[in-house]
Design an enzyme around this catalytic site. Sequence first.
Site, PDB file in Angstrom:
ATOM      1  N   HIS A 135       1.251  -1.689   0.153  1.00  0.00           N
ATOM      2  CA  HIS A 135      -0.198  -0.269   0.154  1.00  0.00           C
ATOM      3  C   HIS A 135       0.599   1.329   0.259  1.00  0.00           C
ATOM      4  CE1 HIS A 135      -2.151   3.379   2.058  1.00  0.00           C
ATOM      5  NE2 HIS A 135      -2.870   2.852   0.914  1.00  0.00           N
ATOM      6  N   HIS A 169       1.778   3.444  -3.161  1.00  0.00           N
ATOM      7  CA  HIS A 169       1.499   4.887  -3.205  1.00  0.00           C
ATOM      8  C   HIS A 169       2.717   5.473  -3.084  1.00  0.00           C
ATOM      9  CE1 HIS A 169      -2.715   3.865  -2.243  1.00  0.00           C
ATOM     10  NE2 HIS A 169      -3.201   4.636  -3.449  1.00  0.00           N
ATOM     11  N   HIS A 185       1.188   8.907  -6.772  1.00  0.00           N
ATOM     12  CA  HIS A 185       0.659  11.016  -7.143  1.00  0.00           C
ATOM     13  C   HIS A 185       2.711  11.237  -7.154  1.00  0.00           C
ATOM     14  CE1 HIS A 185      -2.643   9.490  -5.921  1.00  0.00           C
ATOM     15  NE2 HIS A 185      -2.567   8.832  -4.759  1.00  0.00           N
ATOM     16  N   ASP A 219      -7.949   6.734  -9.525  1.00  0.00           N
ATOM     17  CA  ASP A 219      -7.555   6.984  -8.158  1.00  0.00           C
ATOM     18  C   ASP A 219      -9.101   6.653  -6.817  1.00  0.00           C
ATOM     19  OD1 ASP A 219      -6.507   6.586  -5.340  1.00  0.00           O
ATOM     20  OD2 ASP A 219      -5.846   8.456  -5.427  1.00  0.00           O
TER      21      ASP A 219
HETATM   22 ZN   LIG Z   1      -4.854   5.405  -4.131  1.00  0.00          ZN
END
Ligand SMILES: [Zn+2]
Length: 441
Positions: free
Chosen positions: A212, A239, A276, A327
């Site tokens: 994650h 992420h 991101h 997202d």
């Molecule tokens: Zn996400």
Amino acid sequence: MQHLAPDYLYTPQGFQANQVVSISDNGYIDAIRERGPESEITTTLPGMALLPGFVNTHSHAFQRALRGRTHHARSARDTFWTWRQAMYDEAQQLTPDSIYQITLQTYREMLTAGYTSVGEFHYVHHQPNGALYEPANRMAEAVIQAGRDAGIRVVLLLTAYARGGFTPSPSALEGQPPSPTQRRFCDASLDAFLARAEELRTSGAALGIAPHSVRAVPEDWLHALAAYSRLHHLPFHIHADEQIAEIEQCQQVHHCTPIELLARYGALDAGTTIIHATHANQSEIALLAQQQARVCVCPTTEGDLGDGIAPYAELLVAHIPLCIGSDSNTRIDPLEELRWAEYSARMRYQRRRILIADEQASPGPLLLSYGTRVGAAALGLTTGSIEPGMAADFVAVDLHAPELQGWTPDDLLDTLCFGASSAVFAQTWVQGKQVWQGSAA
Ligand SMILES: [Zn+2]
């Protein structure tokens, strides 16, 4: 074999008129040739241009349920972190049936918006108290089934989650325990996670591995998950750098930034996609370039959550390939994602034409590659471009749409990116099959 003849076809050479694209029975592009005398087996698409289908590299389908519902005050100063609590509350409610229903609805919306493939970053794995479903991959199977029933191609990015956050003290290496609302995201051990991954992989599911974040998994997991991905040639997504607080905590505990931590534990290479990278610094960007990793930006979500604006110009100078994701699914429209990538970059740098392939170019072609080819590479897919050997994934543009009036073949892509929404799309094709048709078609 079937043959499609739109007015214009977008190939690696740009828009071309009078072309026929031939599709083999297994859904791959067989050939592109000049249009000759019409044969009865050719399907003409008058008034339409075909683009490659868009690739949605990063989605959490269930978060679609939060659209419009997180804008009331939750605290005196609402941020990503207060939004996250609303999202956790939503995640708590999910059952195998309800995740199937919301995912099916979300994927159908994606097809109307021109997305033909999606990377589903899936982390709601277990029962709310953390107990396993029977079978253990029941939630993942529900997501895969929703993709199949909607007709969209899904790459299941199986998300590894182990803890609530960094450990505040280097002596307590196990980190913070998960909060009650995070329990259902977590596997009891690395082996338990890998057993689930292995079961999905050997069942033939299109799979990627997604720790994650550096907050949510310990370093030995990062190393082992990256090794597993490399061994089986699976996409590896994580992420990173979405929030300043994550970077500060990482620096306190590890004396380096999140992307530096990934490199330190062998989890940064050409198979890696960083989701991101909003606050990536120069040394992190240099590492991404050196390791040939790519970045997935999610401009509508990053705007919605107040994350910040990615360092687009620096990423471009370093030749980091970018792709896009919807997202949180607060909006589902690839043209809007791409437009906001360029617009937010313009606002950050206070000039125009940031995301361009060369000095003379307009943004359209590079933005389209972000929305198609780069996303396909990030998900390990043979799609994203209309050329022989690629999957026959298309979106048909209605060339008579009012938003596009005045278009020319030279500026059609820029007209789409800056003057239109996905409402101008009339049909979507996945693997040679038409899976959606709008009222205009
Ligand atoms: Zn996400």
